[in-house]
Scaffold this active site. Sequence first.
Site, mmCIF file in Angstrom:
data_model
loop_
_atom_site.group_PDB
_atom_site.id
_atom_site.type_symbol
_atom_site.label_atom_id
_atom_site.label_comp_id
_atom_site.label_asym_id
_atom_site.label_seq_id
_atom_site.Cartn_x
_atom_site.Cartn_y
_atom_site.Cartn_z
ATOM 1 N N GLY A 236 1.034 -1.314 -0.035
ATOM 2 C CA GLY A 236 0.004 0.115 0.007
ATOM 3 C C GLY A 236 1.008 1.192 0.140
ATOM 4 N N THR A 238 3.127 4.447 1.233
ATOM 5 C CA THR A 238 4.501 4.773 2.013
ATOM 6 C C THR A 238 3.871 5.024 3.336
ATOM 7 O OG1 THR A 238 6.020 4.864 0.259
ATOM 8 C CG2 THR A 238 6.625 5.865 2.446
ATOM 9 N N GLY A 241 2.417 2.225 5.059
ATOM 10 C CA GLY A 241 3.466 1.247 5.565
ATOM 11 C C GLY A 241 4.364 1.801 6.810
ATOM 12 N N GLU A 258 5.514 -3.411 1.052
ATOM 13 C CA GLU A 258 5.759 -3.030 -0.205
ATOM 14 C C GLU A 258 5.215 -1.653 -0.490
ATOM 15 O OE1 GLU A 258 5.352 -2.361 -3.893
ATOM 16 O OE2 GLU A 258 4.393 -4.099 -4.083
ATOM 17 N N CYS A 292 2.109 0.254 -8.393
ATOM 18 C CA CYS A 292 3.355 0.847 -7.523
ATOM 19 C C CYS A 292 4.658 0.957 -8.337
ATOM 20 C CB CYS A 292 3.505 -0.157 -6.276
ATOM 21 S SG CYS A 292 3.803 -1.945 -6.675
#
Length: 484
Positions: A236, A238, A241, A258, A292
């Site tokens: 998903g 940053t 994350g 990721e 991404c």
Amino acid sequence: TAPNGRKITLPTGIFINNEFVKGNGGTITSINPTDESEIATVSAASADDVDAAVKAARKAFNDPSWRELPGTDRGAIMYKWADLLEANKETLATLETWDNGKPYQVALNEDLGEVIMCIRYYAGWADKLHGQTIPTTPGMKFAYTLKQPIGVCGQIIPWNYPLGMAAWKLGPALACGNTVVMKPAEQTPLSILFAAQFIKEAGFPPGVINIVNGYGKEAGHALASHLDVDKIAFTGSTATGKAIMKTASVNMKNITLETGGKSPLLVFDDCDLEQAAKWSHLGIMSNQGQICTATSRVLVQETIMDKFLEKFKEVIKSTSKVGDPFADDTYQGPQVTKQQYERVLSYIEAGKADGATLATGGTAHKNVGDGKGFFIEPTVFTGVTEQMRVYQEEVFGPFCVVASFKTEEEAIRMANNTTYGLGSAVFTQNLERAHRVAEKIEAGMDSDVRVPFGGVKQSGIGRELGEAGLAAYSQTKAVHVNVG
Ligand code: ADP
């Protein structure tokens, strides 16, 4: 009934212990981004529901009927699930097109194809996991290693490839003998729910795969903070994350993240221009730019800028048909949600405000049906400099910036000048240069289930896919043996 006429009956609960039950965290209404209509309302999991799912997964992990099943038998169950998904792939692709907006032909032939291949690829690994023997004091001592599953794995999934990202994470986790609690994205709950129906039929014991649709702040957070979850794998943004990494530190969970990207595509003056233009288009405009690894920064050697732009615009014009994702000739459907649509439009404004030049696009696309839907014209900005927000920040839409460089050295510096490091591509016919640049770029790859995938810098931690994916879902135990 989906817009392509397919009649679909969908379970609406959350999936725990091989049963669908009602979630207690409210509901999720899935919106069709093509016409903004409501598709379906499904249950959302509360923190307590997540706890129940984790308990089920723990019980299934401790009960050796999964973990200690011979790898060949675990693989057979996974193959069976892949076969059932394949038999239902038209329905699964329809659901993805319906609530994500991706073109049906792509969902069917590319996305679902990869989902099935990924599960089969890892099913094949399930009986090929073993450790090593290491002589320590020859004749006296040796050690051996065991590959063991990590335990209960929490998996948090994004909306851009709802089943695809689920398969990337489920495949290696299951092959290694882990049990799973998965939280799909609230924007795209449907296809995974449909796929969950075949889990029991495939032969997975209860509790091995649990699926808790729900909201990030409640269900996602409950999973990331749960003390009995051993690993969190996330794909998903940053920002999310980073939040998950912090939360997951509560019991030092193993993590794989990721996250975002601003991936460069380098075009040198000795390249095949047709190929460079074709891939520059594909790299950013597929999946509505919601990838991404999308190559959202195209860096072009100054001497060929005009020729390149002419070709690039030609390819966009002839290929990127925006429209109804169920129509066979559509290349680009709507953005997944109103929020994403508005985000892309705001970056178009940011590009203009910073003085970049619109080479093409730059507006919403309003020619579909009654003008509803979250469509955006494929957009390219030129004259972009490294300080601009559109050069530095991930947009996640059919939106690409083109900047120029003079030398190879400058190209590499510019390519690496972001906080991200995920995908990249180099176009040159000089092989030495190709490998030299590939080594210096702080980013990797395209994606293929057999090849490790993952980011550097703020694009993530750890690797998925290939053999590296198995390493991310197993741990090595060393046993020392004294024979003397
Ligand atoms: P985007 O910003 O692209 O919509 P996110 O990265 O926020 O996506 O979301 C990806 C996944 O992470 C989704 O399944 C979402 O529900 C989940 N999520 C969002 N916030 C959190 C959180 N604080 N903790 C755990 N999961 C979260």
